[in-house]
Design an enzyme around this catalytic site. Structure first.
Site, PDB file in Angstrom:
ATOM      1  N   ASP A 295      -7.650  -7.443   1.369  1.00 12.75           N
ATOM      2  CA  ASP A 295      -6.651  -7.623   2.418  1.00 12.75           C
ATOM      3  C   ASP A 295      -7.283  -7.201   3.728  1.00 12.75           C
ATOM      4  O   ASP A 295      -8.194  -6.363   3.746  1.00 12.75           O
ATOM      5  CB  ASP A 295      -5.401  -6.770   2.162  1.00 12.75           C
ATOM      6  CG  ASP A 295      -5.624  -5.321   2.590  1.00 12.75           C
ATOM      7  OD1 ASP A 295      -5.188  -4.961   3.710  1.00 12.75           O
ATOM      8  OD2 ASP A 295      -6.252  -4.555   1.835  1.00 12.75           O
TER       9      ASP A 295
ATOM     10  N   ASP B 123       0.846  -1.180   0.000  1.00 16.23           N
ATOM     11  CA  ASP B 123       0.000   0.000   0.000  1.00 16.23           C
ATOM     12  C   ASP B 123       0.891   1.242   0.000  1.00 16.23           C
ATOM     13  O   ASP B 123       2.111   1.146   0.116  1.00 16.23           O
ATOM     14  CB  ASP B 123      -0.985  -0.015   1.167  1.00 16.23           C
ATOM     15  CG  ASP B 123      -0.310  -0.023   2.531  1.00 16.23           C
ATOM     16  OD1 ASP B 123       0.897   0.273   2.604  1.00 16.23           O
ATOM     17  OD2 ASP B 123      -0.997  -0.322   3.516  1.00 16.23           O
ATOM     18  N   SER B 124       0.268   2.407  -0.135  1.00 15.32           N
ATOM     19  CA  SER B 124       1.049   3.633  -0.338  1.00 15.32           C
ATOM     20  C   SER B 124       1.563   4.250   0.955  1.00 15.32           C
ATOM     21  O   SER B 124       2.419   5.123   0.920  1.00 15.32           O
ATOM     22  CB  SER B 124       0.187   4.676  -1.049  1.00 15.32           C
ATOM     23  OG  SER B 124      -0.852   5.126  -0.186  1.00 15.32           O
ATOM     24  N   GLY B 125       1.014   3.817   2.089  1.00 14.29           N
ATOM     25  CA  GLY B 125       1.352   4.431   3.360  1.00 14.29           C
ATOM     26  C   GLY B 125       0.407   5.542   3.767  1.00 14.29           C
ATOM     27  O   GLY B 125       0.453   6.028   4.903  1.00 14.29           O
ATOM     28  N   GLY B 126      -0.465   5.951   2.852  1.00  9.43           N
ATOM     29  CA  GLY B 126      -1.350   7.078   3.125  1.00  9.43           C
ATOM     30  C   GLY B 126      -2.301   6.851   4.286  1.00  9.43           C
ATOM     31  O   GLY B 126      -2.492   7.739   5.127  1.00  9.43           O
ATOM     32  N   PHE B 127      -2.910   5.664   4.342  1.00 12.08           N
ATOM     33  CA  PHE B 127      -3.865   5.394   5.415  1.00 12.08           C
ATOM     34  C   PHE B 127      -3.190   5.429   6.778  1.00 12.08           C
ATOM     35  O   PHE B 127      -3.711   5.994   7.740  1.00 12.08           O
ATOM     36  CB  PHE B 127      -4.531   4.030   5.190  1.00 12.08           C
ATOM     37  CG  PHE B 127      -5.463   3.629   6.311  1.00 12.08           C
ATOM     38  CD1 PHE B 127      -6.746   4.162   6.388  1.00 12.08           C
ATOM     39  CD2 PHE B 127      -5.058   2.742   7.292  1.00 12.08           C
ATOM     40  CE1 PHE B 127      -7.609   3.810   7.415  1.00 12.08           C
ATOM     41  CE2 PHE B 127      -5.914   2.379   8.332  1.00 12.08           C
ATOM     42  CZ  PHE B 127      -7.193   2.927   8.389  1.00 12.08           C
TER      43      PHE B 127
ATOM     44  N   GLY C 221     -11.291   3.964   1.239  1.00 14.40           N
ATOM     45  CA  GLY C 221     -12.179   4.792   2.034  1.00 14.40           C
ATOM     46  C   GLY C 221     -13.389   4.076   2.591  1.00 14.40           C
ATOM     47  O   GLY C 221     -14.355   4.715   3.013  1.00 14.40           O
TER      48      GLY C 221
ATOM     49  N   GLN D 226     -11.842   7.004  -4.504  1.00 13.41           N
ATOM     50  CA  GLN D 226     -12.322   7.585  -3.257  1.00 13.41           C
ATOM     51  C   GLN D 226     -13.674   8.255  -3.494  1.00 13.41           C
ATOM     52  O   GLN D 226     -14.253   8.128  -4.561  1.00 13.41           O
ATOM     53  CB  GLN D 226     -11.290   8.572  -2.695  1.00 13.41           C
ATOM     54  CG  GLN D 226     -10.016   7.922  -2.157  1.00 13.41           C
ATOM     55  CD  GLN D 226     -10.237   7.191  -0.838  1.00 13.41           C
ATOM     56  OE1 GLN D 226     -11.336   7.165  -0.289  1.00 13.41           O
ATOM     57  NE2 GLN D 226      -9.182   6.570  -0.318  1.00 13.41           N
TER      58      GLN D 226
ATOM     59  N   ASP E 187      -2.823   8.336  -1.826  1.00 10.81           N
ATOM     60  CA  ASP E 187      -4.106   9.026  -1.783  1.00 10.81           C
ATOM     61  C   ASP E 187      -4.341   9.515  -0.367  1.00 10.81           C
ATOM     62  O   ASP E 187      -3.620   9.159   0.562  1.00 10.81           O
ATOM     63  CB  ASP E 187      -5.236   8.087  -2.216  1.00 10.81           C
ATOM     64  CG  ASP E 187      -5.447   6.941  -1.227  1.00 10.81           C
ATOM     65  OD1 ASP E 187      -4.444   6.478  -0.618  1.00 10.81           O
ATOM     66  OD2 ASP E 187      -6.582   6.511  -1.035  1.00 10.81           O
TER      67      ASP E 187
END
Length: 374
Positions: free
Chosen positions: A269, A93-97, A219, A192, A147
């Protein structure tokens, strides 16, 4: 010669789909559940046992690995596959969450997110370009755009502002990916728009204009509830390409998976199987049970006598009850292993039902039997 990323759709049954994602490190059968290896490990379970459950792919986390041991160090040690001993595909994942939910003193700007580590307070900047750089250093086969994952509930105005930022970040993520990644790697865009139908459509259309080989639905599973999540999927999956994989991020319980597959989702996931296992909860075809409960103190039956998984078949509920009451590490290890195996058996059962044109009956039977109580 490396194998390029591709997706082939084999069979549909209603909205449910089964197919295969091809990567240079192996094939991913869909619908697929990805065990979460947040910090380069699926908690309490060895990679060889994760593989034995039937998992084709695992997930790694950009935020956690960039902080410790750092993406640069993982790259120096041969990449995340070699480092973790997992030789199949890895999605990061991007790390954003995690930045939004875990990091301290966040400052969101057009450039990215400035934050302090929840581990040691050190200062970092995560931009779309840096997120892709980290994922490339890790060697991820499938990567995510950066995101903003907005909170729930949220106003339409705030959601739209967040959505437009994520679209702009998607363009920057793709440009960075094209400059840094190899031809065998793939980047997914993330849809999103919270619970707002027009915003989900806006996001999906904008991402398709940019162009990605796969699309994630982000989201959700952030507090909106199952009924609302399914409603969002009802109007989101129809506006996504049929020839590209669809990934619902961070979901979920078995009933969530069945309902999302009914609505055309291909990939999932969630930390739930191992998190539940660490707390004494075992997922079964009849629903979850808590092996710490007194009713299991002298229960000599295993979790699943017909399973080929040793954790499910070889240990009695009485023994598992004892391990948890005694505070023995083996208890969480065995239940985590069992839960991962159950999730993979559920995915295999759904793939078979779709292939044989009986998914609606399978879903109805599963819902009738499966009770979410502990």
């Amino acid at each position: 010669m490396t194998t390029p990323f591709s997706f082939s759709l084999h069979k549909t049954d209603g909205q449910a789909r089964t197919g295969e994602i091809t990567t240079s490190r192996g094939t991913i059968r869909t619908p697929a559940f990805m065990p979460v290896g947040t910090a380069g490990t699926v908690k309490a379970v060895q990679m060889r046992d994760v593989k034995a459950t039937g998992a084709d792919i695992i997930l790694g986390n950009t935020y956690h690995l960039m902080l410790r041991p750092t993406a640069e160090r993982v790259a120096k040690l041969g990449g995340l596959h070699r480092f973790s001993t997992w030789d199949g595909p890895i999605l990061t994942d991007s790390g954003g969450f995690q930045v939004m939910s875990l990091a301290q003193m966040r400052k969101l700007t057009e450039k990215g997110v400035e934050f302090r580590s929840h581990i040691d307070g050190s200062k970092h900047m995560l931009t779309p370009e840096r997120s892709i750089e980290i994922q490339c250093l890790l060697g991820a086969d499938i990567q995510m755009q950066l995101d903003e994952c907005p909170p729930f509930p949220i106003t339409e105005e705030a959601s739209l502002e967040s959505l437009e930022l994520s679209i702009r970040w998607a363009r920057r993520s793709k440009q960075a990916f094209e400059e840094m990644a190899g031809p065998h790697q793939a980047l997914y865009g993330i849809v999103q728009g919270s619970v707002f139908e027009d915003q989900r459509k806006r996001s999906a259309e904008a991402l398709q204009e940019i162009g990605f080989p796969g699309y994630s639905v982000g989201g959700l599973a952030v507090g909106e509830g199952r009924e609302q999540m399914f409603k969002v999927l009802d109007f989101t999956t129809p506006v996504l390409p049929t020839d590209k994989p669809r990934y619902l991020m961070g979901v979920g319980k078995p009933l969530d998976l069945v309902g999302a597959v009914e609505r055309g989702i291909d990939m999932f996931d969630c930390v739930l199987p191992t998190r539940s296992g660490r707390h004494g909860q075992a997922w079964t075809w009849d629903g979850p049970i808590n092996v710490k409960n007194a009713q299991f103190i002298e229960d000599e039956s295993p979790l699943d006598p017909e399973s080929d998984c040793p954790a499910s078949r070889d240990y009695t509920k009485a023994y598992l009850n004892h391990l948890f009451r005694a505070g023995e590490y083996l208890g969480p290890m065995l239940l985590s292993w069992h839960n991962l195996d159950f999730y993979q058996k559920l995915m295999a059962a759904m793939r078979a039902a779709i292939a044989e044109g009986r998914f609606a009956q399978f879903a109805a039977d599963f819902r009738a039997r499966h009770r979410e109580k502990s």
